[in-house]
Design a protein around this motif. Structure first.
Motif, PDB file in Angstrom:
ATOM      1  N   ASP A 239       0.815  -1.215   0.000  1.00 19.52           N
ATOM      2  CA  ASP A 239       0.000   0.000   0.000  1.00 19.52           C
ATOM      3  C   ASP A 239       0.852   1.270   0.000  1.00 19.52           C
ATOM      4  O   ASP A 239       0.318   2.367  -0.170  1.00 19.52           O
ATOM      5  CB  ASP A 239      -0.934   0.022   1.214  1.00 19.52           C
ATOM      6  N   VAL A 240       2.153   1.114   0.203  1.00 19.89           N
ATOM      7  CA  VAL A 240       3.045   2.272   0.229  1.00 19.89           C
ATOM      8  C   VAL A 240       3.474   2.605  -1.198  1.00 19.89           C
ATOM      9  O   VAL A 240       4.074   1.762  -1.879  1.00 19.89           O
ATOM     10  CB  VAL A 240       4.287   1.998   1.106  1.00 19.89           C
ATOM     11  N   PRO A 241       3.184   3.812  -1.684  1.00 20.88           N
ATOM     12  CA  PRO A 241       3.503   4.157  -3.079  1.00 20.88           C
ATOM     13  C   PRO A 241       5.004   4.349  -3.302  1.00 20.88           C
ATOM     14  O   PRO A 241       5.755   4.636  -2.372  1.00 20.88           O
ATOM     15  CB  PRO A 241       2.752   5.478  -3.284  1.00 20.88           C
ATOM     16  N   THR A 242       5.422   4.179  -4.534  1.00 23.05           N
ATOM     17  CA  THR A 242       6.804   4.481  -4.913  1.00 23.05           C
ATOM     18  C   THR A 242       6.877   5.941  -5.360  1.00 23.05           C
ATOM     19  O   THR A 242       5.855   6.570  -5.652  1.00 23.05           O
ATOM     20  CB  THR A 242       7.270   3.596  -6.072  1.00 23.05           C
ATOM     21  N   PHE A 243       8.096   6.458  -5.444  1.00 29.66           N
ATOM     22  CA  PHE A 243       8.262   7.800  -6.002  1.00 29.66           C
ATOM     23  C   PHE A 243       7.872   7.810  -7.470  1.00 29.66           C
ATOM     24  O   PHE A 243       7.392   8.823  -7.983  1.00 29.66           O
ATOM     25  CB  PHE A 243       9.715   8.265  -5.820  1.00 29.66           C
ATOM     26  N   ASN A 244       8.052   6.666  -8.129  1.00 27.72           N
ATOM     27  CA  ASN A 244       7.633   6.565  -9.532  1.00 27.72           C
ATOM     28  C   ASN A 244       6.129   6.754  -9.676  1.00 27.72           C
ATOM     29  O   ASN A 244       5.651   7.275 -10.688  1.00 27.72           O
ATOM     30  CB  ASN A 244       8.034   5.203 -10.105  1.00 27.72           C
ATOM     31  N   ASP A 245       5.373   6.310  -8.661  1.00 26.60           N
ATOM     32  CA  ASP A 245       3.920   6.491  -8.693  1.00 26.60           C
ATOM     33  C   ASP A 245       3.541   7.968  -8.732  1.00 26.60           C
ATOM     34  O   ASP A 245       2.475   8.336  -9.215  1.00 26.60           O
ATOM     35  CB  ASP A 245       3.265   5.836  -7.468  1.00 26.60           C
ATOM     36  N   LEU A 246       4.450   8.806  -8.207  1.00 25.50           N
ATOM     37  CA  LEU A 246       4.209  10.251  -8.195  1.00 25.50           C
ATOM     38  C   LEU A 246       4.772  10.926  -9.439  1.00 25.50           C
ATOM     39  O   LEU A 246       4.678  12.146  -9.587  1.00 25.50           O
ATOM     40  CB  LEU A 246       4.829  10.887  -6.948  1.00 25.50           C
ATOM     41  N   GLY A 247       5.378  10.135 -10.319  1.00 21.80           N
ATOM     42  CA  GLY A 247       5.940  10.708 -11.541  1.00 21.80           C
ATOM     43  C   GLY A 247       7.411  11.048 -11.451  1.00 21.80           C
ATOM     44  O   GLY A 247       7.962  11.666 -12.370  1.00 21.80           O
ATOM     45  N   PHE A 248       8.087  10.648 -10.353  1.00 21.89           N
ATOM     46  CA  PHE A 248       9.510  10.904 -10.208  1.00 21.89           C
ATOM     47  C   PHE A 248      10.283   9.654 -10.636  1.00 21.89           C
ATOM     48  O   PHE A 248      10.093   8.574 -10.049  1.00 21.89           O
ATOM     49  CB  PHE A 248       9.851  11.269  -8.762  1.00 21.89           C
ATOM     50  N   PRO A 249      11.185   9.760 -11.622  1.00 25.26           N
ATOM     51  CA  PRO A 249      11.872   8.584 -12.176  1.00 25.26           C
ATOM     52  C   PRO A 249      13.012   8.064 -11.297  1.00 25.26           C
ATOM     53  O   PRO A 249      14.185   8.160 -11.646  1.00 25.26           O
ATOM     54  CB  PRO A 249      12.405   9.109 -13.516  1.00 25.26           C
ATOM     55  N   VAL A 250      12.655   7.499 -10.170  1.00 25.27           N
ATOM     56  CA  VAL A 250      13.661   6.919  -9.276  1.00 25.27           C
ATOM     57  C   VAL A 250      14.138   5.589  -9.871  1.00 25.27           C
ATOM     58  O   VAL A 250      13.333   4.766 -10.296  1.00 25.27           O
ATOM     59  CB  VAL A 250      13.064   6.699  -7.864  1.00 25.27           C
ATOM     60  N   ALA A 251      15.455   5.391  -9.901  1.00 24.93           N
ATOM     61  CA  ALA A 251      16.035   4.210 -10.546  1.00 24.93           C
ATOM     62  C   ALA A 251      15.999   2.974  -9.654  1.00 24.93           C
ATOM     63  O   ALA A 251      16.055   1.845 -10.141  1.00 24.93           O
ATOM     64  CB  ALA A 251      17.478   4.499 -10.963  1.00 24.93           C
ATOM     65  N   GLY A 252      15.903   3.170  -8.341  1.00 25.11           N
ATOM     66  CA  GLY A 252      15.889   2.047  -7.418  1.00 25.11           C
ATOM     67  C   GLY A 252      17.288   1.601  -7.043  1.00 25.11           C
ATOM     68  O   GLY A 252      18.274   1.930  -7.710  1.00 25.11           O
TER      69      GLY A 252
END
Length: 331
Positions: A239-252
């Motif tokens: 349930d915890v969103p990723t930064f990518n879900d917000l449109g930020f291209p985090v590479a991981g």
């Protein structure tokens, strides 16, 4: 006359090569000749020590290795001291290292070390871990969107703790900063544990943590995860969103743990070691244990790992260079 000398030399080289290959084959067939030592470059009781000890216990209990294995702890240098010793040793398969990926990938890029990213042979990857952004339960931000907005309005003021300089959580923080354009104040600690204590004490605003290091505090309602720093959501906290879900291209990040051997170890020996470790991590005992640790039992073998490690090294190197970090080695 000259041609005959060359022919004679070619025959000698051929015979020597065949003799070497036969000797190597016999060596591998007799392997292991004695007990195998696995060096862990972090203190006992930490995640790496706990996981490696469980694997070795399974191997010994099930007699997977005929001569037995033992763990030796040689901590220090952010995981590089014991690793350096192993990689400079004899490549005969009897002394190995168990290491998280940062001392193998990141540390050689930023430090002058006696080894590089090409000084070892990865035998087997046994787990992967995700990094998430945690805040105190009573923090004023309810969502990652609110946290990002606050950080945008207060550049350089939001403090984020990690397990130390150029550890994977620090790399994750640098990745987040690059993707979002936000400026944080990095607070490095000597491990994940102290950063959790500081977070709960209200001394820092946030911390980047693995689930196992703070899950008990999450379940107790003392802390909250508000974002995942990976490209996909955590299987433990979907349930915890990723930064990518917000449109930020985090590479991981690439937090994994693996067994490695010095460069030059015969491939036949690497295969024997790989097969022993693989039998251990395929047991129900190991799978249940890793689940309890909040990690993922993700296997990758010695044939595929070099390409994976090369790709991840290039990714980290590129990130550090973009942020102005001096690259000292790694190749």
């Amino acid at each position: 006359m000259k041609s005959k000398r060359f022919s004679h030399l070619a025959v000698v080289i051929f015979i020597f090569s065949i003799s070497f290959l036969l000797a190597a084959s016999t060596w591998a067939a007799d392997f292991p000749k004695r007990g195998i030592t696995v060096v862990v470059s972090f203190p006992p009781g930490g995640g790496s020590g706990t996981v490696s000890q469980r694997i070795i216990n399974i191997i010994n209990e099930k007699k997977i290795c005929p001569t037995g294995m033992q763990i030796v702890f040689k901590p220090g240098g952010a995981g590089t001291i014991g690793l350096s010793e192993v990689l400079s040793g004899r490549p005969d398969g009897h002394t190995l290292a168990y290491s998280p990926s940062a001392p193998l990938i990141v540390q050689p890029l930023i430090k002058d070390l006696p080894y590089t990213t090409k000084s070892y042979i990865p035998i087997i990857q046994v787990l992967r871990n995700d990094w998430l952004l945690a805040i105190k339960a009573d923090a004023p931000w309810q969502t990652i969107q609110e946290f990002v907005e606050y950080a945008k309005q207060h550049p350089g003021e939001v403090t984020v703790g990690t397990a130390g300089d150029y550890t994977w959580p620090h790399i994750a923080l640098l990745d987040i900063s690059k993707a979002t354009g936000l400026k944080f104040r990095h607070v490095p600690f000597a491990g994940s544990g102290p950063s959790v204590v500081s977070l709960l004490g209200g001394h820092i605003n946030a911390a980047i943590q693995k689930p196992i290091d703070i899950s008990s505090q999450i379940e107790a309602g003392k802390a909250r995860f508000i974002a995942c720093a990976e490209t996909k959501r955590s299987s433990y906290y979907p349930d915890v969103p990723t930064f990518n879900d917000l449109g930020f291209p985090v590479a991981g990040s690439f937090y994994s743990e693996m067994f490695v051997a010095p460069k030059g170890t015969p491939e036949d020996v690497i295969k024997i070691l790989h097969d022993m470790f693989k039998k251990a991590i395929e047991t129900d005992d190991y799978k249940a244990f890793i689940k309890s640790m909040g990690a993922t039992a993700q296997y990758e073998g010695y044939r595929d790992l070099p390409a994976t490690l090369d790709r991840e090294t290039k990714k980290v190197k590129s990130l550090l260079q973009e942020l102005g970090t001096e690259i000292k080695g790694g190749n």
